[in-house]
Motif scaffolding. Structure first.
Motif, PDB file in Angstrom:
ATOM      1  N   ARG A 150       0.832  -1.202   0.000  1.00 54.14           N
ATOM      2  CA  ARG A 150       0.000   0.000   0.000  1.00 54.14           C
ATOM      3  C   ARG A 150       0.869   1.257   0.000  1.00 54.14           C
ATOM      4  O   ARG A 150       0.598   2.223  -0.713  1.00 54.14           O
ATOM      5  CB  ARG A 150      -0.926   0.013   1.218  1.00 54.14           C
ATOM      6  CG  ARG A 150      -1.870  -1.159   1.306  1.00 54.14           C
ATOM      7  CD  ARG A 150      -2.834  -1.208   0.149  1.00 54.14           C
ATOM      8  NE  ARG A 150      -3.979  -0.334   0.346  1.00 54.14           N
ATOM      9  CZ  ARG A 150      -4.788   0.058  -0.634  1.00 54.14           C
ATOM     10  NH1 ARG A 150      -4.534  -0.292  -1.878  1.00 54.14           N
ATOM     11  NH2 ARG A 150      -5.836   0.815  -0.371  1.00 54.14           N
ATOM     12  N   LEU A 151       1.906   1.230   0.814  1.00 55.22           N
ATOM     13  CA  LEU A 151       2.801   2.385   0.861  1.00 55.22           C
ATOM     14  C   LEU A 151       3.457   2.625  -0.485  1.00 55.22           C
ATOM     15  O   LEU A 151       3.474   3.751  -0.996  1.00 55.22           O
ATOM     16  CB  LEU A 151       3.869   2.185   1.934  1.00 55.22           C
ATOM     17  CG  LEU A 151       4.935   3.284   1.977  1.00 55.22           C
ATOM     18  CD1 LEU A 151       4.352   4.570   2.535  1.00 55.22           C
ATOM     19  CD2 LEU A 151       6.150   2.856   2.762  1.00 55.22           C
ATOM     20  N   LEU A 183      -5.513   9.073   1.740  1.00 50.89           N
ATOM     21  CA  LEU A 183      -6.904   9.512   1.799  1.00 50.89           C
ATOM     22  C   LEU A 183      -7.461   9.781   0.402  1.00 50.89           C
ATOM     23  O   LEU A 183      -8.608   9.436   0.091  1.00 50.89           O
ATOM     24  CB  LEU A 183      -7.019  10.775   2.657  1.00 50.89           C
ATOM     25  CG  LEU A 183      -6.763  10.599   4.161  1.00 50.89           C
ATOM     26  CD1 LEU A 183      -6.751  11.951   4.865  1.00 50.89           C
ATOM     27  CD2 LEU A 183      -7.796   9.662   4.791  1.00 50.89           C
ATOM     28  N   ARG A 184      -6.646  10.379  -0.451  1.00 52.08           N
ATOM     29  CA  ARG A 184      -7.088  10.638  -1.831  1.00 52.08           C
ATOM     30  C   ARG A 184      -7.341   9.338  -2.578  1.00 52.08           C
ATOM     31  O   ARG A 184      -8.174   9.289  -3.495  1.00 52.08           O
ATOM     32  CB  ARG A 184      -6.046  11.481  -2.566  1.00 52.08           C
ATOM     33  CG  ARG A 184      -6.004  12.933  -2.124  1.00 52.08           C
ATOM     34  CD  ARG A 184      -4.860  13.675  -2.786  1.00 52.08           C
ATOM     35  NE  ARG A 184      -4.881  13.546  -4.234  1.00 52.08           N
ATOM     36  CZ  ARG A 184      -3.845  13.820  -5.025  1.00 52.08           C
ATOM     37  NH1 ARG A 184      -2.704  14.250  -4.497  1.00 52.08           N
ATOM     38  NH2 ARG A 184      -3.944  13.688  -6.319  1.00 52.08           N
ATOM     39  N   ALA A 185      -6.625   8.273  -2.201  1.00 54.67           N
ATOM     40  CA  ALA A 185      -6.802   6.967  -2.843  1.00 54.67           C
ATOM     41  C   ALA A 185      -7.953   6.175  -2.227  1.00 54.67           C
ATOM     42  O   ALA A 185      -8.213   5.042  -2.634  1.00 54.67           O
ATOM     43  CB  ALA A 185      -5.506   6.159  -2.740  1.00 54.67           C
ATOM     44  N   GLY A 186      -8.655   6.775  -1.251  1.00 56.12           N
ATOM     45  CA  GLY A 186      -9.791   6.111  -0.651  1.00 56.12           C
ATOM     46  C   GLY A 186      -9.470   5.207   0.521  1.00 56.12           C
ATOM     47  O   GLY A 186     -10.294   4.385   0.918  1.00 56.12           O
ATOM     48  N   TRP A 187      -8.297   5.392   1.109  1.00 56.77           N
ATOM     49  CA  TRP A 187      -7.898   4.544   2.235  1.00 56.77           C
ATOM     50  C   TRP A 187      -8.776   4.775   3.454  1.00 56.77           C
ATOM     51  O   TRP A 187      -9.272   5.883   3.694  1.00 56.77           O
ATOM     52  CB  TRP A 187      -6.464   4.848   2.630  1.00 56.77           C
ATOM     53  CG  TRP A 187      -5.410   4.295   1.723  1.00 56.77           C
ATOM     54  CD1 TRP A 187      -5.575   3.802   0.460  1.00 56.77           C
ATOM     55  CD2 TRP A 187      -4.020   4.220   2.006  1.00 56.77           C
ATOM     56  NE1 TRP A 187      -4.372   3.420  -0.060  1.00 56.77           N
ATOM     57  CE2 TRP A 187      -3.400   3.667   0.876  1.00 56.77           C
ATOM     58  CE3 TRP A 187      -3.244   4.580   3.103  1.00 56.77           C
ATOM     59  CZ2 TRP A 187      -2.023   3.444   0.818  1.00 56.77           C
ATOM     60  CZ3 TRP A 187      -1.874   4.367   3.048  1.00 56.77           C
ATOM     61  CH2 TRP A 187      -1.266   3.797   1.920  1.00 56.77           C
ATOM     62  N   THR A 188      -8.897   3.728   4.247  1.00 57.34           N
ATOM     63  CA  THR A 188      -9.452   3.830   5.588  1.00 57.34           C
ATOM     64  C   THR A 188      -8.297   3.949   6.569  1.00 57.34           C
ATOM     65  O   THR A 188      -7.421   3.064   6.619  1.00 57.34           O
ATOM     66  CB  THR A 188     -10.297   2.591   5.934  1.00 57.34           C
ATOM     67  OG1 THR A 188     -11.421   2.534   5.047  1.00 57.34           O
ATOM     68  CG2 THR A 188     -10.790   2.654   7.375  1.00 57.34           C
TER      69      THR A 188
END
Length: 226
Positions: free
Chosen positions: A164-165, A186-191
């Motif tokens: 993910r990183l 956050l821009r990629a939709g992460w929780t």
């Protein structure tokens, strides 16, 4: 490097010979046997940090000359053997005993866990009042701009999957790395989940963080990523 362990604790640091040995031993002490490694990225230190880290049982990657926290953190992420990354500072302020709780909070559906000092315990002398004010202001700004509740956007103690990183294609070079990581996630939709951790006074040398210079870099990152 192929994945041979489950967790890599990555510690980017510069001139932390007085504290790094205790941090490494603390991290090794809470990792399950055979499931983790501690990787110290010595960012151009001149005080014996690398030797102290190796003595405590860490694998050491050395950067010469000093390249900045962002580059050191990313170098550690690329060199890490584990599928899950833990980032922790090498100055003794983060408590390795909080590490298992961060790992446990990385449940399915959670992309990153941040150890929030403001949800936990700030021990006396652990943060300068101006740093605390700036961090709270940056966190509030991020919360408004990105529609999330973040209490500690600058926290260096965090856990996330390595893939993910690396998917974020980060390019920050200095202390704005944590902000860039959070905002691109956050821009990629992460929780993103925050859990309380403790914060202690530094046990090593003085910090490389300069409030005006690095504060402006952090603010610039927030505005750019929005």
């Amino acid at each position: 490097m192929s994945v041979t362990v489950r967790v890599s604790v990555v510690i980017p640091c510069h001139d932390e010979a007085d504290s790094i040995e205790a941090v490494v031993r603390g991290c090794r002490g809470v990792l399950p046997d055979g499931e983790g490694e501690v990787l110290v990225v010595d960012d151009g230190s001149t005080d014996g940090t690398a030797a102290a880290a190796a003595r405590a049982g860490a694998r050491v990657e050395r950067l010469v000359p000093n390249r900045g926290k962002g580059r050191a953190l990313l170098a550690g992420a690329h060199a890490a053997a584990g599928a899950v990354l833990v980032f922790i500072d090498g100055d003794g302020q983060d408590d390795p005993r909080d590490l298992p709780a961060l790992l446990a909070a990385l449940e399915p559906g959670v992309d990153m866990v941040i150890g929030s000092r403001f949800l936990g315990t700030l021990h006396p002398g652990s943060i300068h009042p101006l740093n605390r004010l700036a961090n709270r202001a940056f966190s509030a700004l991020i919360s408004v701009l990105f529609g999330v509740r973040i209490t500690d956007s600058q926290a260096g103690f965090r856990v996330l999957p390595r893939d993910r990183l690396l998917s974020l294609d980060l390019d920050a070079t200095e202390y704005e790395i944590e902000t860039e990581m959070l905002l691109r996630g956050l821009r990629a939709g992460w929780t993103v989940r925050e859990i309380p951790v403790g914060r202690h006074p530094r046990t090593g040398s003085s910090t490389d963080f300069h409030r005006a210079r690095h504060g402006l870099r952090i603010l610039g990152t927030i505005l750019r990523e929005r």
